[in-house]
Design a protein around this motif. Structure first.
Motif, PDB file in Angstrom:
ATOM      1  N   MET A   1      43.525  71.157  97.480  1.00 37.58           N
ATOM      2  CA  MET A   1      44.064  72.449  97.058  1.00 37.58           C
ATOM      3  C   MET A   1      42.967  73.258  96.374  1.00 37.58           C
ATOM      4  O   MET A   1      42.179  72.705  95.627  1.00 37.58           O
ATOM      5  N   SER A   2      42.934  74.547  96.674  1.00 33.29           N
ATOM      6  CA  SER A   2      41.988  75.416  95.970  1.00 33.29           C
ATOM      7  C   SER A   2      42.567  75.778  94.608  1.00 33.29           C
ATOM      8  O   SER A   2      43.577  76.478  94.527  1.00 33.29           O
ATOM      9  N   ARG A   3      41.950  75.304  93.576  1.00 35.55           N
ATOM     10  CA  ARG A   3      42.492  75.509  92.232  1.00 35.55           C
ATOM     11  C   ARG A   3      42.434  76.986  91.842  1.00 35.55           C
ATOM     12  O   ARG A   3      41.371  77.620  91.930  1.00 35.55           O
ATOM     13  N   PRO A   4      43.543  77.543  91.392  1.00 34.94           N
ATOM     14  CA  PRO A   4      43.525  78.963  91.008  1.00 34.94           C
ATOM     15  C   PRO A   4      42.585  79.222  89.826  1.00 34.94           C
ATOM     16  O   PRO A   4      42.389  78.357  88.967  1.00 34.94           O
ATOM     17  N   ILE A   5      42.035  80.422  89.819  1.00 34.01           N
ATOM     18  CA  ILE A   5      41.227  80.894  88.693  1.00 34.01           C
ATOM     19  C   ILE A   5      42.089  81.916  87.952  1.00 34.01           C
ATOM     20  O   ILE A   5      42.572  82.886  88.562  1.00 34.01           O
ATOM     21  N   VAL A   6      42.299  81.699  86.666  1.00 36.72           N
ATOM     22  CA  VAL A   6      43.198  82.555  85.896  1.00 36.72           C
ATOM     23  C   VAL A   6      42.401  83.295  84.821  1.00 36.72           C
ATOM     24  O   VAL A   6      41.781  82.660  83.959  1.00 36.72           O
ATOM     25  N   PHE A   7      42.418  84.608  84.883  1.00 34.29           N
ATOM     26  CA  PHE A   7      41.776  85.429  83.854  1.00 34.29           C
ATOM     27  C   PHE A   7      42.871  85.973  82.939  1.00 34.29           C
ATOM     28  O   PHE A   7      43.785  86.669  83.396  1.00 34.29           O
ATOM     29  N   VAL A   8      42.785  85.658  81.660  1.00 33.30           N
ATOM     30  CA  VAL A   8      43.901  86.002  80.789  1.00 33.30           C
ATOM     31  C   VAL A   8      43.420  86.634  79.474  1.00 33.30           C
ATOM     32  O   VAL A   8      42.545  86.098  78.792  1.00 33.30           O
ATOM     33  N   ASP A   9      43.986  87.804  79.186  1.00 32.26           N
ATOM     34  CA  ASP A   9      43.772  88.451  77.894  1.00 32.26           C
ATOM     35  C   ASP A   9      44.432  87.586  76.813  1.00 32.26           C
ATOM     36  O   ASP A   9      45.327  86.777  77.110  1.00 32.26           O
ATOM     37  N   LEU A  10      44.003  87.731  75.578  1.00 33.88           N
ATOM     38  CA  LEU A  10      44.547  86.883  74.511  1.00 33.88           C
ATOM     39  C   LEU A  10      45.554  87.629  73.632  1.00 33.88           C
ATOM     40  O   LEU A  10      46.756  87.409  73.736  1.00 33.88           O
ATOM     41  N   ASP A  11      45.054  88.529  72.746  1.00 38.29           N
ATOM     42  CA  ASP A  11      45.927  89.162  71.751  1.00 38.29           C
ATOM     43  C   ASP A  11      47.004  90.019  72.419  1.00 38.29           C
ATOM     44  O   ASP A  11      46.715  90.863  73.270  1.00 38.29           O
ATOM     45  N   ASP A  12      48.222  89.779  72.024  1.00 41.56           N
ATOM     46  CA  ASP A  12      49.408  90.479  72.529  1.00 41.56           C
ATOM     47  C   ASP A  12      49.728  90.122  73.983  1.00 41.56           C
ATOM     48  O   ASP A  12      50.600  90.753  74.597  1.00 41.56           O
ATOM     49  N   THR A  13      49.002  89.142  74.528  1.00 38.06           N
ATOM     50  CA  THR A  13      49.377  88.583  75.828  1.00 38.06           C
ATOM     51  C   THR A  13      49.828  87.136  75.643  1.00 38.06           C
ATOM     52  O   THR A  13      50.952  86.783  75.976  1.00 38.06           O
ATOM     53  N   LEU A  14      48.968  86.315  75.054  1.00 37.28           N
ATOM     54  CA  LEU A  14      49.334  84.902  74.829  1.00 37.28           C
ATOM     55  C   LEU A  14      49.846  84.650  73.418  1.00 37.28           C
ATOM     56  O   LEU A  14      50.505  83.650  73.165  1.00 37.28           O
ATOM     57  N   PHE A  15      49.505  85.527  72.509  1.00 36.51           N
ATOM     58  CA  PHE A  15      49.939  85.370  71.117  1.00 36.51           C
ATOM     59  C   PHE A  15      49.866  86.706  70.399  1.00 36.51           C
ATOM     60  O   PHE A  15      49.340  87.683  70.949  1.00 36.51           O
ATOM     61  N   GLN A  16      50.408  86.747  69.171  1.00 39.04           N
ATOM     62  CA  GLN A  16      50.435  87.986  68.377  1.00 39.04           C
ATOM     63  C   GLN A  16      50.601  87.609  66.912  1.00 39.04           C
ATOM     64  O   GLN A  16      50.902  86.456  66.593  1.00 39.04           O
ATOM     65  N   THR A  17      50.424  88.614  66.063  1.00 39.71           N
ATOM     66  CA  THR A  17      50.608  88.362  64.638  1.00 39.71           C
ATOM     67  C   THR A  17      52.092  88.112  64.345  1.00 39.71           C
ATOM     68  O   THR A  17      52.960  88.456  65.146  1.00 39.71           O
ATOM     69  N   ARG A  18      52.368  87.540  63.186  1.00 41.39           N
ATOM     70  CA  ARG A  18      53.749  87.207  62.809  1.00 41.39           C
ATOM     71  C   ARG A  18      54.658  88.428  62.874  1.00 41.39           C
ATOM     72  O   ARG A  18      55.800  88.347  63.312  1.00 41.39           O
ATOM     73  N   ALA A  19      54.094  89.588  62.444  1.00 45.38           N
ATOM     74  CA  ALA A  19      54.919  90.810  62.416  1.00 45.38           C
ATOM     75  C   ALA A  19      55.399  91.207  63.803  1.00 45.38           C
ATOM     76  O   ALA A  19      56.423  91.883  63.946  1.00 45.38           O
ATOM     77  N   LYS A  20      54.671  90.812  64.838  1.00 49.53           N
ATOM     78  CA  LYS A  20      55.061  91.178  66.209  1.00 49.53           C
ATOM     79  C   LYS A  20      55.845  90.071  66.898  1.00 49.53           C
ATOM     80  O   LYS A  20      56.263  90.237  68.051  1.00 49.53           O
ATOM     81  N   CYS A  21      56.026  88.922  66.232  1.00 51.30           N
ATOM     82  CA  CYS A  21      56.833  87.853  66.814  1.00 51.30           C
ATOM     83  C   CYS A  21      58.317  88.230  66.674  1.00 51.30           C
ATOM     84  O   CYS A  21      58.668  89.046  65.825  1.00 51.30           O
ATOM     85  N   PRO A  22      59.181  87.616  67.490  1.00 49.55           N
ATOM     86  CA  PRO A  22      60.614  87.896  67.317  1.00 49.55           C
ATOM     87  C   PRO A  22      61.026  87.608  65.880  1.00 49.55           C
ATOM     88  O   PRO A  22      60.729  86.535  65.357  1.00 49.55           O
ATOM     89  N   PRO A  23      61.677  88.568  65.218  1.00 49.50           N
ATOM     90  CA  PRO A  23      61.983  88.405  63.795  1.00 49.50           C
ATOM     91  C   PRO A  23      62.895  87.213  63.509  1.00 49.50           C
ATOM     92  O   PRO A  23      62.856  86.656  62.410  1.00 49.50           O
ATOM     93  N   ASP A  24      63.673  86.818  64.530  1.00 50.09           N
ATOM     94  CA  ASP A  24      64.604  85.707  64.294  1.00 50.09           C
ATOM     95  C   ASP A  24      64.000  84.348  64.646  1.00 50.09           C
ATOM     96  O   ASP A  24      64.681  83.327  64.547  1.00 50.09           O
ATOM     97  N   ALA A  25      62.721  84.332  65.048  1.00 48.80           N
ATOM     98  CA  ALA A  25      62.102  83.051  65.401  1.00 48.80           C
ATOM     99  C   ALA A  25      61.854  82.229  64.139  1.00 48.80           C
ATOM    100  O   ALA A  25      61.179  82.701  63.217  1.00 48.80           O
ATOM    101  N   PRO A  26      62.385  81.011  64.062  1.00 40.62           N
ATOM    102  CA  PRO A  26      62.112  80.190  62.892  1.00 40.62           C
ATOM    103  C   PRO A  26      60.633  79.792  62.835  1.00 40.62           C
ATOM    104  O   PRO A  26      59.967  79.725  63.868  1.00 40.62           O
ATOM    105  N   GLU A  27      60.136  79.579  61.637  1.00 43.15           N
ATOM    106  CA  GLU A  27      58.713  79.289  61.468  1.00 43.15           C
ATOM    107  C   GLU A  27      58.266  78.092  62.307  1.00 43.15           C
ATOM    108  O   GLU A  27      57.182  78.074  62.866  1.00 43.15           O
TER     109      GLU A  27
END
Ligand code: MG
Length: 257
Positions: A1-27
């Protein structure tokens, strides 16, 4: 299989600051993704964490970020291939060592814009002061190379940052420059600098012996679109700036993620 190459932005794509997380998400449902020097750490939700784990297990996953090399070193996700940092100014290998050939190309091309960047920073600061915008700003440098300029509001969500960009556009010819505004982040990138350019460079290299490897791109910002479009398939997070723009919803300069 030809392994996919994945280019991925980080901030606000894979993660974000606490203020931007769902407010009801438990710690305990949030996983540390990047440490911040000011205490505003970045976190992954459970779904984001599962997505990241799947990407890394399945594809050759390559971060493509505006973060400097220093800020990228505070990301806690165990990427195991190349990394594109400082909006494409630096390409790191799996061990975190910069590609010297790419560094030479960037030093040459970005050197041509160094004086303009310094002038933009000074005039942008003056424009902010005139308009009564409390902002901090700096030039992201890698080694001795100036890469791009950043402005952030100290007491707001970034909605006044376009005023600084507009003021600069009256004084400077910004043709070919990338003006990135998303949330509390205004970036001014010289023509030589782009995530897309670095992605295209790595794609060519990775496909030299394996031309059938599919490429995937993920990013949240309008300015991610050029590098996403260099990939065979791409996707955007829901509720992101790009999703809103594609959805015909909020105008591109809306705040938020
Ligand atoms: Mg982003």
């Amino acid at each position: 299989m030809s392994r996919p190459i994945v280019f991925v932005d980080l901030d606000d794509t894979l993660f974000q600051t606490r203020a931007k997380c769902p407010p009801d998400a438990p710690e305990d449902a949030l996983t540390l993704a990047a440490r911040a020097t000011n205490g505003a750490h970045s976190l992954m939700t459970r779904r984001q964490k599962a997505f990241v784990d799947w990407l890394i297990a399945t594809g050759e996953t390559i971060p493509v970020t505006a973060r400097s090399r220093e800020a990228y070193s505070r990301v806690a996700i165990p990427f195991a291939s190349f990394a594109i940092v400082s909006n494409g100014a630096v390409i790191l290998d799996a061990a975190g060592v910069p590609d010297t050939g790419w560094a030479e190309v960037m030093a040459r091309d970005l050197g041509a814009h160094e004086e303009t960047l310094a002038a933009l920073l000074a005039q942008g600061r003056a424009a902010a002061e005139t308009a009564g915008i409390d902002a901090r700003s700096w030039i992201v440098a890698e080694e001795t190379v100036s890469t791009y300029a950043v402005f952030k509001q100290n007491d707001g969500d970034g909605t006044r940052l376009p005023e600084i960009a507009d003021a600069l556009a009256t004084t400077f010819d910004l043709a070919g420059w990338t003006v990135h505004h998303n949330g509390n982040n205004l970036g001014l990138l010289p023509p030589a600098l782009s995530k897309r350019r670095a992605v295209a460079h790595l794609l060519e290299r990775l496909r030299a012996d394996a031309p059938d490897r599919p490429s995937l791109g993920f990013g949240d910002s309008l300015t991610d679109l050029p590098f996403l479009a260099a990939c065979d398939f791409w996707g955007v997070p829901a509720r992101s700036q790009l999703a809103r723009a594609l959805d015909g919803g909020s105008p591109p300069h809306g705040g938020g993620s």
